[in-house]
Design a protein around this motif. Structure first.
Motif, PDB file in Angstrom:
ATOM      1  N   GLY A  25      -6.605   6.900   6.803  1.00 32.89           N
ATOM      2  CA  GLY A  25      -7.141   5.699   7.422  1.00 32.89           C
ATOM      3  C   GLY A  25      -6.603   4.392   6.892  1.00 32.89           C
ATOM      4  O   GLY A  25      -6.375   3.455   7.657  1.00 32.89           O
ATOM      5  N   VAL A  26      -6.385   4.299   5.564  1.00 28.70           N
ATOM      6  CA  VAL A  26      -5.929   3.021   5.005  1.00 28.70           C
ATOM      7  C   VAL A  26      -4.531   2.652   5.484  1.00 28.70           C
ATOM      8  O   VAL A  26      -4.181   1.466   5.515  1.00 28.70           O
ATOM      9  CB  VAL A  26      -5.972   3.024   3.464  1.00 28.70           C
ATOM     10  CG1 VAL A  26      -7.392   3.039   2.948  1.00 28.70           C
ATOM     11  CG2 VAL A  26      -5.157   4.167   2.894  1.00 28.70           C
ATOM     12  N   ALA A  27      -3.723   3.629   5.859  1.00 29.46           N
ATOM     13  CA  ALA A  27      -2.396   3.321   6.393  1.00 29.46           C
ATOM     14  C   ALA A  27      -2.533   2.535   7.695  1.00 29.46           C
ATOM     15  O   ALA A  27      -1.790   1.576   7.948  1.00 29.46           O
ATOM     16  CB  ALA A  27      -1.601   4.605   6.616  1.00 29.46           C
ATOM     17  N   THR A  77      -1.470  -1.485   8.670  1.00 31.20           N
ATOM     18  CA  THR A  77      -0.802  -1.906   9.909  1.00 31.20           C
ATOM     19  C   THR A  77      -1.581  -3.019  10.592  1.00 31.20           C
ATOM     20  O   THR A  77      -1.014  -4.033  11.008  1.00 31.20           O
ATOM     21  CB  THR A  77      -0.664  -0.713  10.870  1.00 31.20           C
ATOM     22  OG1 THR A  77       0.105   0.319  10.244  1.00 31.20           O
ATOM     23  CG2 THR A  77       0.030  -1.129  12.155  1.00 31.20           C
ATOM     24  N   ALA A  78      -2.902  -2.842  10.701  1.00 27.08           N
ATOM     25  CA  ALA A  78      -3.731  -3.822  11.396  1.00 27.08           C
ATOM     26  C   ALA A  78      -3.797  -5.156  10.659  1.00 27.08           C
ATOM     27  O   ALA A  78      -3.971  -6.206  11.282  1.00 27.08           O
ATOM     28  CB  ALA A  78      -5.141  -3.263  11.573  1.00 27.08           C
ATOM     29  N   LEU A  79      -3.626  -5.118   9.328  1.00 25.49           N
ATOM     30  CA  LEU A  79      -3.745  -6.326   8.516  1.00 25.49           C
ATOM     31  C   LEU A  79      -2.400  -6.961   8.187  1.00 25.49           C
ATOM     32  O   LEU A  79      -2.347  -8.022   7.577  1.00 25.49           O
ATOM     33  CB  LEU A  79      -4.482  -5.990   7.212  1.00 25.49           C
ATOM     34  CG  LEU A  79      -5.933  -5.542   7.383  1.00 25.49           C
ATOM     35  CD1 LEU A  79      -6.495  -5.065   6.052  1.00 25.49           C
ATOM     36  CD2 LEU A  79      -6.787  -6.665   7.949  1.00 25.49           C
ATOM     37  N   GLY A  80      -1.304  -6.317   8.549  1.00 24.51           N
ATOM     38  CA  GLY A  80       0.016  -6.867   8.248  1.00 24.51           C
ATOM     39  C   GLY A  80       0.389  -6.750   6.789  1.00 24.51           C
ATOM     40  O   GLY A  80       1.192  -7.543   6.286  1.00 24.51           O
ATOM     41  N   THR A  81      -0.156  -5.763   6.084  1.00 21.42           N
ATOM     42  CA  THR A  81       0.183  -5.520   4.678  1.00 21.42           C
ATOM     43  C   THR A  81       1.322  -4.514   4.594  1.00 21.42           C
ATOM     44  O   THR A  81       1.302  -3.482   5.273  1.00 21.42           O
ATOM     45  CB  THR A  81      -1.045  -4.971   3.921  1.00 21.42           C
ATOM     46  OG1 THR A  81      -2.082  -5.947   3.936  1.00 21.42           O
ATOM     47  CG2 THR A  81      -0.700  -4.632   2.480  1.00 21.42           C
ATOM     48  N   LEU A 122       0.841  -1.189   0.000  1.00 24.98           N
ATOM     49  CA  LEU A 122       0.000   0.000   0.000  1.00 24.98           C
ATOM     50  C   LEU A 122       0.876   1.239   0.000  1.00 24.98           C
ATOM     51  O   LEU A 122       1.798   1.356   0.813  1.00 24.98           O
ATOM     52  CB  LEU A 122      -0.906   0.029   1.232  1.00 24.98           C
ATOM     53  CG  LEU A 122      -1.641   1.361   1.467  1.00 24.98           C
ATOM     54  CD1 LEU A 122      -2.740   1.577   0.427  1.00 24.98           C
ATOM     55  CD2 LEU A 122      -2.205   1.442   2.884  1.00 24.98           C
ATOM     56  N   LEU A 123       0.564   2.190  -0.866  1.00 25.11           N
ATOM     57  CA  LEU A 123       1.191   3.510  -0.870  1.00 25.11           C
ATOM     58  C   LEU A 123       0.114   4.538  -0.545  1.00 25.11           C
ATOM     59  O   LEU A 123      -0.932   4.571  -1.203  1.00 25.11           O
ATOM     60  CB  LEU A 123       1.803   3.842  -2.235  1.00 25.11           C
ATOM     61  CG  LEU A 123       2.835   2.880  -2.823  1.00 25.11           C
ATOM     62  CD1 LEU A 123       3.316   3.409  -4.178  1.00 25.11           C
ATOM     63  CD2 LEU A 123       4.002   2.700  -1.878  1.00 25.11           C
ATOM     64  N   SER A 124       0.355   5.368   0.460  1.00 30.15           N
ATOM     65  CA  SER A 124      -0.657   6.349   0.836  1.00 30.15           C
ATOM     66  C   SER A 124      -0.039   7.469   1.649  1.00 30.15           C
ATOM     67  O   SER A 124       1.111   7.386   2.092  1.00 30.15           O
ATOM     68  CB  SER A 124      -1.780   5.695   1.649  1.00 30.15           C
ATOM     69  OG  SER A 124      -1.358   5.451   2.976  1.00 30.15           O
ATOM     70  N   GLY A 125      -0.847   8.501   1.870  1.00 28.66           N
ATOM     71  CA  GLY A 125      -0.498   9.506   2.843  1.00 28.66           C
ATOM     72  C   GLY A 125      -0.932   9.049   4.226  1.00 28.66           C
ATOM     73  O   GLY A 125      -1.333   7.894   4.432  1.00 28.66           O
ATOM     74  N   TRP A 164       3.395  10.094  16.455  1.00 22.97           N
ATOM     75  CA  TRP A 164       2.053  10.140  17.040  1.00 22.97           C
ATOM     76  C   TRP A 164       1.070   9.221  16.322  1.00 22.97           C
ATOM     77  O   TRP A 164       0.153   8.705  16.934  1.00 22.97           O
ATOM     78  CB  TRP A 164       1.505  11.569  17.002  1.00 22.97           C
ATOM     79  CG  TRP A 164       2.256  12.548  17.835  1.00 22.97           C
ATOM     80  CD1 TRP A 164       3.314  12.295  18.672  1.00 22.97           C
ATOM     81  CD2 TRP A 164       2.015  13.948  17.921  1.00 22.97           C
ATOM     82  NE1 TRP A 164       3.749  13.453  19.265  1.00 22.97           N
ATOM     83  CE2 TRP A 164       2.974  14.497  18.825  1.00 22.97           C
ATOM     84  CE3 TRP A 164       1.105  14.806  17.330  1.00 22.97           C
ATOM     85  CZ2 TRP A 164       3.018  15.839  19.137  1.00 22.97           C
ATOM     86  CZ3 TRP A 164       1.146  16.155  17.641  1.00 22.97           C
ATOM     87  CH2 TRP A 164       2.097  16.663  18.535  1.00 22.97           C
ATOM     88  N   TRP A 165       1.247   9.049  15.007  1.00 18.10           N
ATOM     89  CA  TRP A 165       0.228   8.346  14.218  1.00 18.10           C
ATOM     90  C   TRP A 165       0.794   7.278  13.288  1.00 18.10           C
ATOM     91  O   TRP A 165       0.051   6.689  12.498  1.00 18.10           O
ATOM     92  CB  TRP A 165      -0.570   9.357  13.386  1.00 18.10           C
ATOM     93  CG  TRP A 165      -1.533  10.149  14.215  1.00 18.10           C
ATOM     94  CD1 TRP A 165      -1.299  11.348  14.830  1.00 18.10           C
ATOM     95  CD2 TRP A 165      -2.881   9.806  14.536  1.00 18.10           C
ATOM     96  NE1 TRP A 165      -2.414  11.758  15.507  1.00 18.10           N
ATOM     97  CE2 TRP A 165      -3.401  10.836  15.342  1.00 18.10           C
ATOM     98  CE3 TRP A 165      -3.692   8.714  14.211  1.00 18.10           C
ATOM     99  CZ2 TRP A 165      -4.709  10.809  15.838  1.00 18.10           C
ATOM    100  CZ3 TRP A 165      -4.999   8.691  14.697  1.00 18.10           C
ATOM    101  CH2 TRP A 165      -5.486   9.734  15.500  1.00 18.10           C
ATOM    102  N   GLY A 166       2.073   6.997  13.362  1.00 19.10           N
ATOM    103  CA  GLY A 166       2.675   6.018  12.464  1.00 19.10           C
ATOM    104  C   GLY A 166       2.440   4.590  12.901  1.00 19.10           C
ATOM    105  O   GLY A 166       1.776   4.323  13.905  1.00 19.10           O
ATOM    106  N   PRO A 167       2.966   3.628  12.145  1.00 20.23           N
ATOM    107  CA  PRO A 167       2.823   2.209  12.500  1.00 20.23           C
ATOM    108  C   PRO A 167       3.391   1.942  13.898  1.00 20.23           C
ATOM    109  O   PRO A 167       4.455   2.442  14.248  1.00 20.23           O
ATOM    110  CB  PRO A 167       3.641   1.495  11.424  1.00 20.23           C
ATOM    111  CG  PRO A 167       3.739   2.461  10.294  1.00 20.23           C
ATOM    112  CD  PRO A 167       3.752   3.820  10.911  1.00 20.23           C
TER     113      PRO A 167
END
Length: 323
Positions: free
Chosen positions: A245-247, A251-255, A239-242, A268-271
């Protein structure tokens, strides 16, 4: 002889009402805290006061027992018609969110907030990862370790979707987190030239349409339900994103993912888990304006070459998915 009337005692278990009326990424960062509340309150019904479709999706995943639809802090208190209950504020530091929950609740679990006349030994900290923040609140309430970042994982949500596409999610809720479309086009063109299938997702149909028209990418913007989006991300090679939410979904899906940060720091908001699966690109030194209509300066410092190098490094690795 007097007749004795049998009285049936009905024991009603008080529900636990959790406020998190925010978007997908915000909801996912609260998943460990929801699991911690489940452990803390045992058999009591756990209800999520939040927005659709995210709240309903979390319910279908079994993270909560039910949903109380709530649009925001100006709505009526979510526990107003529930009778005696415990309220938990996973929405913010107050005072508005505290006041929304306090009136109908028997007791409240929340951060200290004198402005809402609510005192607690658990105090809000600005410089803290969002996942750690809500785990700390629940763990303090439990008096022990009830949850941690390891509770982020959602498991396998591929739902029969099988593929090895690169998913590009170019949009964001604010202009401050929107990398320029010309750069996304260049990245998608290069990945397509590498022989990669690129899938474009998001609600920004005009943006994705422009990229697809220039690159031939498979445009799924505006077409996927949340369940379908999760399945698409779960089956993707990358996945490539800013910072959106999908980021957090990756993380939650291990992708594997490459996330472009700015104006908010990834600290604050990274993996928060499986850091070998996720590359964070960030060239900032301070918090920018997350509500600005213009791309943040730190975000603009990220180059196409950096994104492509990180993407190709991940794609060269053997498939690796967190359990």
């Amino acid at each position: 002889m007097p007749v004795r009337r049998a009285v049936l005692a009905v024991v009603v278990t008080r529900p636990v009402v959790v406020l998190r009326a925010l978007g997908l990424g915000d909801a996912l960062t609260a998943v460990p805290a929801l699991r911690g509340l489940r452990r803390l309150y045992g058999g009591r019904p756990l209800l999520l006061a939040g927005r659709e479709p995210v709240s309903g999706w979390l319910g279908r995943l079994g993270l909560v027992d039910g949903v109380v639809p709530t649009e925001g802090l100006s709505a009526r208190p979510p526990g107003l018609s529930l009778g005696r209950h415990t309220a938990v504020n996973l929405h913010g530091k107050g005072p508005q969110s505290h006041l929304l929950l306090q009136a109908p609740a028997d007791d409240l679990v929340a951060f200290d907030c004198p402005a809402a006349c609510y005192r607690s030994t658990t105090r809000w900290q600005l410089d803290e990862h969002e996942v750690d923040r809500w785990c700390r609140l629940v763990n303090d309430a439990a008096g022990s370790s009830s949850c941690s970042v390891e509770d982020l994982r959602l498991g396998d949500l591929r739902l029969g979707v099988d593929g090895d596409a690169v998913v590009v999610h170019p949009g964001a809720a604010s202009g401050a987190r929107q990398w320029p479309v010309a750069r996304w086009i260049r990245v998608v063109e290069e990945l397509a030239a590498d022989g990669r299938r690129v899938v474009l997702t998001g609600s920004e149909e005009e943006l994705c349409g422009r990229i697809a028209a220039r690159t031939g990418g498979d445009d799924l913007s505006g077409r996927l339900s949340l369940d379908e989006l999760a399945a698409t991300i779960a089956s993707a090679a990358l996945l490539l994103s800013g910072d959106t939410g999908v980021a957090h979904l990756a993380t939650a899906l291990g992708t594997r993912s490459v996330t472009l940060f700015g104006p908010t720091p990834p600290a604050w908001w990274g993996p928060a888990i499986d850091l070998d699966l996720h590359t964070v690109l960030y060239h900032g030194s301070r918090l920018g304006d997350p509500h600005s209509p213009l791309p943040d300066e730190a975000l603009l410092r990220i180059t196409e070459a950096e994104v492509l190098r990180a993407a190709r490094d991940h794609l060269a690795c053997s498939p690796s998915r967190a359990g």
